[in-house]
Design a protein around this motif. Structure first.
Motif, short mmCIF file in Angstrom:
data_model
loop_
_atom_site.label_atom_id
_atom_site.label_comp_id
_atom_site.label_asym_id
_atom_site.label_seq_id
_atom_site.Cartn_x
_atom_site.Cartn_y
_atom_site.Cartn_z
N TYR A 110 1.09 -0.81 -0.31
CA TYR A 110 0.21 -0.03 -0.15
C TYR A 110 0.57 1.26 0.17
CZ TYR A 110 -3.41 3.75 1.59
OH TYR A 110 -3.71 5.09 2.10
N LEU A 111 1.66 1.19 0.84
CA LEU A 111 2.18 2.69 0.69
C LEU A 111 3.52 2.50 -0.17
CD1 LEU A 111 3.72 1.94 4.48
CD2 LEU A 111 1.79 3.71 3.85
N VAL A 112 3.76 1.67 -0.29
CA VAL A 112 4.67 1.83 -2.05
C VAL A 112 3.84 2.34 -3.22
CG1 VAL A 112 5.83 0.14 -3.63
CG2 VAL A 112 6.99 -0.52 -1.42
N HIS A 113 2.76 1.92 -2.97
CA HIS A 113 2.10 2.15 -4.39
C HIS A 113 2.00 3.31 -4.12
CE1 HIS A 113 -0.78 2.10 -6.99
NE2 HIS A 113 -1.75 3.58 -6.35
N LYS A 114 1.32 4.04 -3.29
CA LYS A 114 1.04 5.85 -2.97
C LYS A 114 2.47 6.49 -2.70
CE LYS A 114 -2.44 7.40 -1.36
NZ LYS A 114 -3.73 7.44 -1.87
N ILE A 115 3.61 5.93 -2.21
CA ILE A 115 4.83 6.86 -2.44
C ILE A 115 5.03 7.29 -3.59
CG2 ILE A 115 6.48 6.88 -1.80
CD1 ILE A 115 6.41 5.52 0.90
N SER A 116 4.99 6.52 -4.42
CA SER A 116 5.32 6.15 -5.98
C SER A 116 4.61 7.39 -6.94
CB SER A 116 6.40 4.96 -6.27
OG SER A 116 4.79 3.76 -6.72
N HIS A 117 3.62 7.35 -6.34
CA HIS A 117 2.17 7.56 -7.49
C HIS A 117 1.84 9.50 -6.55
CE1 HIS A 117 2.38 4.04 -8.70
NE2 HIS A 117 1.63 3.98 -10.08
#
Length: 142
Positions: free
Chosen positions: A37-44
């Motif tokens: 979840y965090l990786v998706h949010k941070i990278s977008h």
């Protein structure tokens, strides 16, 4: 953020130019679901200014980098007494594994990731731009 660096024993162990300084802590029940979840949010997340000054670009679009710093003190319990308690922070052995998985997942998104040293006494410096400071938390993640 315009630039950031981290030192251990007065030696730079990680530094970046424009991008994100991430202070990363894991709670007792955090795992792969929270990491994904965090990786998706941070990278977008779109927090970099476009040509008209609007926060409309993500980290990929500006060629940004990440400095990831492990930070168990984010889980300090401060409601009672004068000394923080850290019982909500993940066990260090598990947290170190999750920290590495988190950084690997960011790299899998084609991001350059510099790191501090897990568990070390680190001195972190940054030049913030704006400032723009965001908090991601997964406490209510379903």
């Amino acid at each position: 953020m315009k630039q950031a660096s981290v030192k251990v024993n007065q030696q730079v162990v990680g530094q970046i130019g424009q991008g994100f300084l991430l202070l990363v802590g894991f709670g007792t029940s955090d795992g792969q679901k929270q990491i994904d979840y965090l990786v998706h949010k941070i990278s977008h997340v779109r927090v970099f200014a476009d040509k008209s000054g609007k926060l409309n670009l993500d980290i990929h679009q500006v060629g940004g980098e990440i400095l990831s710093i492990s930070q168990f003190t984010l889980y300090a319990a401060l409601r009672k007494g004068n000394r923080p308690g850290f019982s909500l922070a993940q066990d260090p052995v598990v947290a170190q594994k999750n920290y590495q998985l988190f950084n690997q997942a960011l790299r899998a998104e084609k991001l350059k990731v510099a790191e501090g040293i897990f568990g070390a006494d680190m001195q972190v410096e940054l030049i913030n731009d704006g400032p723009v400071t965001l908090i991601y938390d997964t406490d209510n993640l379903v």
